[in-house]
Design an enzyme around this catalytic site. Structure first.
Site, PDB file in Angstrom:
ATOM      1  N   HIS A  20       0.840  -1.199   0.000  1.00  0.00           N
ATOM      2  CA  HIS A  20       0.000   0.000   0.000  1.00  0.00           C
ATOM      3  C   HIS A  20       0.878   1.254   0.000  1.00  0.00           C
ATOM      4  CE1 HIS A  20      -3.195  -2.828   1.141  1.00  0.00           C
ATOM      5  NE2 HIS A  20      -4.030  -1.911   0.688  1.00  0.00           N
ATOM      6  N   LYS A  41      -0.446   4.883   4.554  1.00  0.00           N
ATOM      7  CA  LYS A  41      -1.343   3.953   5.257  1.00  0.00           C
ATOM      8  C   LYS A  41      -0.831   3.720   6.680  1.00  0.00           C
ATOM      9  CE  LYS A  41      -3.629  -0.548   4.849  1.00  0.00           C
ATOM     10  NZ  LYS A  41      -4.940  -0.039   5.264  1.00  0.00           N
TER      11      LYS A  41
END
Ligand code: NAD
Length: 259
Positions: free
Chosen positions: A148, A152
Site C-alpha cells: 500500500h 497507510k
C-alpha cells in the site's frame, strides 16, 4: 425499473464517488445524499439536483448505501427496517456483534448486505484463495504479501486479514497461525503457518498476492487496485443486486455466484 438510491456518508470520499458514478448510471435514480450537514449534492461535484439531507428519507423500495462511520450503523439499521429499505453497508470498523445486530434488524423487513471490501475482484480472490488452500493441503506453504501507499497507518491491511481468515476457515487454521514478517533466528518454517508481509511504498492503492508453494511448483494469485472507484462500482453492483430481493441477509460471494 430504476433503483431509488440514498447514499449515507454522501459528502465523504466514497460517498461522492458512489453518487457521481450513480448519476451517470441509468440503473439508478438518486433520491438523496445523507451526511452531517444539509444542502445540495451539486457543490460536492455530483451531477444531480437531489438534496443533501441530515437524515435518511422514507422512499419506498429505495436502497441505502452506507460508507460513513462505524458509530452510525445502529441508527441506519433502525431507519431501514422501519421504512423497509434495503441496506448496502461498506463501512469498516464496526464491532462484529454490533454489525450482526444491525444486519438482523434490517433483514427483518428488507435485504441487507455488508462487505469490508466491496471490490468484485477482491471478493473473487477470497473465494479462490480458500479453494486453493483447501485443495492443495499442507504440502504447500502459504504466504500473503500486500503493498500500500506510504501514508497507510495500519498493517497488515484489512484485505490481507480477510485473505488469511478465508484460508484459515478453509483449512482449520486460526489467526494464531499467522506469522508477521521474519527476522533473526526464526527456525524452520512450520507447515501450518501463514506468512504475512506488508510493503509500504509510494502511491500504491492496494496490491495483494497469495503464494502457494510446494511439490516443486508455485501458484501465485493476486489483485491489483488501479483506482479507488472499484469499491464504489462494487457497492453499486451490490445495490442493484439487493433491489427487489426478499428480506434477509446477503453476501458478496452470493452475489458473485461464488457459493
Ligand atoms: P470519509 O471520512 O471521507 O467520509 C465519511 C463521511 O461520512 C463524511 O462525509 C462524514 O461526515 C459522514 N458521516 C460520518 N458519520 C456520520 C453520521 N453519523 N451521519 C451522517 N454522516 C456521517 O471516509 P471514506 O473514505 O469515504 O470511508 C467511509 C467508510 O467506508 C470508512 O469506514 C472506510 O473504511 C470505508 N470504506 C470501505 C470500503 C469497502 O470496500 N467496503 C472502501 C473504502 C472505504
Amino acid at each position: 425499473m430504476t433503483i431509488p438510491l440514498i447514499v449515507h456518508g454522501a459528502a465523504g470520499r466514497m460517498g461522492t464517488r458512489i453518487l457521481s458514478l450513480a448519476a451517470g448510471d441509468p440503473r439508478f435514480r438518486i433520491v438523496a445524499g445523507v451526511d452531517r450537514s444539509a444542502g445540495a449534492l451539486r457543490p460536492l461535484g455530483v451531477d444531480s439536483d437531489a438534496p443533501l439531507l441530515t437524515s435518511i428519507p422514507a422512499e419506498p423500495g429505495a436502497v441505502v448505501v452506507d460508507f460513513s462511520h462505524h458509530t452510525a450503523i445502529a441508527g441506519i439499521a433502525q431507519v431501514c427496517a422501519r421504512h423497509g429499505q434495503a441496506l448496502v453497508s461498506g463501512t469498516t470498523g464496526i464491532a462484529p456483534a454490533e454489525l450482526d445486530t444491525a444486519l438482523a434488524t434490517v433483514a427483518g423487513t428488507a435485504p441487507a448486505l455488508h462487505a469490508g471490501n466491496m471490490s468484485v475482484g477482491v471478493n473473487v480472490l477470497l473465494a479462490i484463495a480458500a479453494r486453493l488452500a483447501r485443495t492443495l493441503g499442507d504440502e504447500y506453504d502459504i504466504e500473503i504479501v500486500e503493498a500500500h501507499h506510504h501514508l497507510k497507518k495500519d498493517a497488515p491491511s484489512g484485505t490481507a486479514w480477510a485473505l488469511a481468515d478465508a484460508i484459515c476457515a478453509a483449512t482449520g487454521r486460526t489467526r494464531a497461525d499467522v506469522v508477521h514478517g521474519r527476522e533473526g533466528d526464526t527456525g524452520a518454517r512450520t507447515k501450518r503457518e501463514i506468512g504475512m508481509h506488508a510493503l509500504r511504498m509510494g502511491d500504491v492503492i492496494g496490491d495483494h498476492s497469495v503464494y502457494f508453494v510446494g511439490n516443486g511448483e508455485r501458484i501465485t494469485i493476486g489483485h491489483v487496485a488501479h483506482t479507488r472507484d472499484l469499491f464504489a462500482t462494487g457497492a453499486l453492483r451490490a445495490a442493484a443486486f439487493l433491489h427487489g430481493k426478499a428480506a434477509g441477509r446477503y453476501r458478496m460471494a452470493e452475489m458473485l455466484g461464488l457459493e
